[in-house]
Enzyme design. Structure first.
Site, PDB file in Angstrom:
ATOM      1  N   ARG A   1       0.852  -1.181   0.000  1.00  0.00           N
ATOM      2  CA  ARG A   1       0.000   0.000   0.000  1.00  0.00           C
ATOM      3  C   ARG A   1       0.890   1.234   0.000  1.00  0.00           C
ATOM      4  O   ARG A   1       2.112   1.133   0.114  1.00  0.00           O
ATOM      5  CB  ARG A   1      -1.036   0.009   1.139  1.00  0.00           C
ATOM      6  CG  ARG A   1      -0.682  -0.661   2.424  1.00  0.00           C
ATOM      7  CD  ARG A   1       0.403   0.011   3.203  1.00  0.00           C
ATOM      8  NE  ARG A   1       0.183   1.435   3.364  1.00  0.00           N
ATOM      9  CZ  ARG A   1       1.135   2.309   3.637  1.00  0.00           C
ATOM     10  NH1 ARG A   1       2.409   1.921   3.770  1.00  0.00           N
ATOM     11  NH2 ARG A   1       0.870   3.593   3.771  1.00  0.00           N
TER      12      ARG A   1
ATOM     13  N   ASN B   1      -5.555  12.484   0.425  1.00  0.00           N
ATOM     14  CA  ASN B   1      -4.615  11.687   1.225  1.00  0.00           C
ATOM     15  C   ASN B   1      -5.430  10.897   2.247  1.00  0.00           C
ATOM     16  O   ASN B   1      -6.658  11.008   2.322  1.00  0.00           O
ATOM     17  CB  ASN B   1      -3.568  12.586   1.899  1.00  0.00           C
ATOM     18  CG  ASN B   1      -2.444  11.791   2.533  1.00  0.00           C
ATOM     19  OD1 ASN B   1      -1.870  10.903   1.899  1.00  0.00           O
ATOM     20  ND2 ASN B   1      -2.140  12.049   3.782  1.00  0.00           N
ATOM     21  N   LYS B   2      -4.734  10.125   3.038  1.00  0.00           N
ATOM     22  CA  LYS B   2      -5.384   9.248   4.022  1.00  0.00           C
ATOM     23  C   LYS B   2      -6.430   9.991   4.848  1.00  0.00           C
ATOM     24  O   LYS B   2      -6.207  11.127   5.278  1.00  0.00           O
ATOM     25  CB  LYS B   2      -4.303   8.652   4.934  1.00  0.00           C
ATOM     26  CG  LYS B   2      -4.791   7.711   6.006  1.00  0.00           C
ATOM     27  CD  LYS B   2      -5.680   6.608   5.493  1.00  0.00           C
ATOM     28  CE  LYS B   2      -5.032   5.767   4.409  1.00  0.00           C
ATOM     29  NZ  LYS B   2      -6.025   4.968   3.645  1.00  0.00           N
TER      30      LYS B   2
ATOM     31  N   GLN C   1      -2.090   2.419   9.905  1.00  0.00           N
ATOM     32  CA  GLN C   1      -0.788   2.489   9.223  1.00  0.00           C
ATOM     33  C   GLN C   1       0.231   3.254  10.071  1.00  0.00           C
ATOM     34  O   GLN C   1       1.437   2.988  10.001  1.00  0.00           O
ATOM     35  CB  GLN C   1      -0.931   3.200   7.858  1.00  0.00           C
ATOM     36  CG  GLN C   1      -1.655   2.392   6.812  1.00  0.00           C
ATOM     37  CD  GLN C   1      -3.130   2.741   6.756  1.00  0.00           C
ATOM     38  OE1 GLN C   1      -3.721   3.105   7.767  1.00  0.00           O
ATOM     39  NE2 GLN C   1      -3.726   2.611   5.595  1.00  0.00           N
TER      40      GLN C   1
ATOM     41  N   ASP D   1      -2.041  11.092  -2.152  1.00  0.00           N
ATOM     42  CA  ASP D   1      -2.353  10.005  -3.090  1.00  0.00           C
ATOM     43  C   ASP D   1      -2.739  10.518  -4.476  1.00  0.00           C
ATOM     44  O   ASP D   1      -2.620   9.801  -5.462  1.00  0.00           O
ATOM     45  CB  ASP D   1      -3.474   9.134  -2.529  1.00  0.00           C
ATOM     46  CG  ASP D   1      -2.948   8.303  -1.364  1.00  0.00           C
ATOM     47  OD1 ASP D   1      -2.921   8.817  -0.238  1.00  0.00           O
ATOM     48  OD2 ASP D   1      -2.525   7.160  -1.610  1.00  0.00           O
TER      49      ASP D   1
HETATM   50  O1  MRU Z   1      -4.473   3.282   2.166  1.00  0.00           O
HETATM   51  P1  MRU Z   1      -2.986   3.460   2.058  1.00  0.00           P
HETATM   52  O2  MRU Z   1      -2.239   2.910   3.208  1.00  0.00           O
HETATM   53  O3  MRU Z   1      -2.464   3.005   0.720  1.00  0.00           O
HETATM   54  O4  MRU Z   1      -2.799   5.031   2.101  1.00  0.00           O
HETATM   55  C1  MRU Z   1      -1.534   5.589   2.005  1.00  0.00           C
HETATM   56  C2  MRU Z   1      -1.545   7.058   2.157  1.00  0.00           C
HETATM   57  O5  MRU Z   1      -2.561   7.687   2.275  1.00  0.00           O
HETATM   58  C3  MRU Z   1      -0.222   7.751   2.074  1.00  0.00           C
HETATM   59  O6  MRU Z   1      -0.232   8.904   2.848  1.00  0.00           O
HETATM   60  C4  MRU Z   1       0.042   8.139   0.617  1.00  0.00           C
HETATM   61  O7  MRU Z   1      -0.078   7.037  -0.221  1.00  0.00           O
HETATM   62  C5  MRU Z   1       1.369   8.732   0.437  1.00  0.00           C
HETATM   63  S1  MRU Z   1       2.611   7.529   0.728  1.00  0.00           S
HETATM   64  C6  MRU Z   1       4.023   7.920   0.116  1.00  0.00           C
END
Ligand code: MRU
Length: 345
Positions: free
Chosen positions: A48, A243-244, A192, A233
């Site tokens: 991920r 983003n997350k 995470q 993202d």
């Molecule tokens: O759902 P995930 O764990 O894939 O989400 C990841 C994120 O939101 C990160 O902040 C994003 O991908 C940037 S990582 C370099």
């Protein structure tokens, strides 16, 4: 200074992924021999993080060509891979880049096509590591000596092909001797921050504390945070950042209390084709991520759940977007257009 673990490698015809679903208590690897296995690994979050899923998908494209006897089947496999997760643009970006290489080589023998695709997948992975290191050098300039930084989700070596984006900047500042301190949000529901960022912070020996997500507001109000640094993202052409989940709330609090708020992304995370964040598809994930913590049920199974994995932070709440080609400051639209035209900021 380099990590002893990597999120993905390609060995003996298989994509080998560090299984991020079970870290940090168990270190195990998943071997993907087919593009279907790669798609599942991305969807189920074995791998991920936006840049990491892009690099994984690139190897998935290579595997798809090994499995396909005709172009139609191959293209169907690419669409299947692209739909594994909708929000991070790096997935589609990497697949389109691989498709371009296939188009250039499709008149050649299959062996030559495969060699070209494998070389390109390796290049996407290696380029990501180089890019992360460049962003870290640039980003470290905004980190004051002795800064206390708050971060969200995981943006380190595990979220990328190596080193990291926002956590890369944080590591760089630490290795430059800036005496930083980091608060890491646990990042419900997938944790995470607790499972992955905390692990990377411990490995890098960076002074830090893990906090429940809701603690961040009080720390920011009380002047305990000098800056927030996190990943992204998908960035729209006007600077809105997906983003997350939880990023938007942090940005609102930072704006209210005048705390600088930075997103760190490679240029490959910018989607120049969409005017603003309202066009970013937001992934909704299974209700079990909210009703359960790990294998333990914490909510009644009858309850309905709304579980978006990401949110969109409007550019008005962002101090700067750190990329390998410089830091994008307002006016974001104008400066992103300059990046699109190949300029360095
Ligand atoms: O759902 P995930 O764990 O894939 O989400 C990841 C994120 O939101 C990160 O902040 C994003 O991908 C940037 S990582 C370099």
């Amino acid at each position: 200074m380099d990590e002893s673990f990597v999120a993905l490698t390609f060995v003996d015809g298989a994509l080998v992924l560090l299984d991020q679903r079970i870290l940090p208590t168990t270190v195990a690897y998943v071997h993907c021999h087919t593009y279907e296995e790669v798609e599942f690994a991305i969807r189920d979050m074995v791998v991920r993080g936006a840049p990491a899923i892009g690099a994984a998908a690139a190897y998935g494209v290579y595997l798809a060509l090994t499995q396909s006897s005709d172009e139609q089947t191959f293209f169907k496999a690419l669409d299947f891979l692209a739909n594994a997760r909708p929000t991070a643009v790096n997935l589609a970006w990497a697949i389109e880049r691989m498709r371009g290489v296939y188009e250039q080589h499709k008149k050649l023998a299959k062996e030559a096509q495969l060699a070209a695709l494998l070389t390109e997948a390796d290049e996407i992975r290696n380029e990501d590591i180089r890019t992360n290191k460049e962003m870290s050098q640039i980003g470290s300039r905004v980190v004051p000596q002795g800064a206390t930084i708050l971060t969200h989700c995981n943006t380190g070596a595990l979220a990328t092909a190596g080193w990291g984006t926002a956590l890369g900047v944080i590591k760089q500042a630490h290795y430059e001797g800036k005496q930083i301190f980091v608060y890491a949000d646990e990042t419900r529901p997938r944790l995470q921050g607790a499972r992955l960022t905390a692990w990377e912070l411990v490995e890098a020996k960076i002074p830090s504390k893990l906090i429940a997500d809701s603690t961040a507001a009080t720390l920011i109000r009380d002047g305990k945070i000098d800056l927030v640094i996190l990943g992204g993202d998908r960035v729209a052409a006007n600077g809105d950042v997906a983003n997350k989940l939880g990023t938007f709330a942090l940005s609102v609090i930072c704006k209210a209390y005048g705390v600088p708020f930075y997103s760190v992304v490679p240029v490959s995370t910018i989607d120049f084709s969409i005017p603003d964040g309202s066009h970013i598809p937001i992934e909704e994930r299974d209700k079990s991520e909210v009703t359960h913590i790990g294998q333990t049920q914490v909510a009644p199974s009858e309850i309905d759940v709304y579980n978006p994995a990401f949110d969109v932070t409007p550019h008005q709440n962002i101090t700067g977007i750190i990329t390998e080609r410089g830091i994008i400051y307002p006016p974001f639209g104008e400066n992103i257009e300059r990046l699109r035209n190949g300029e360095t900021l």
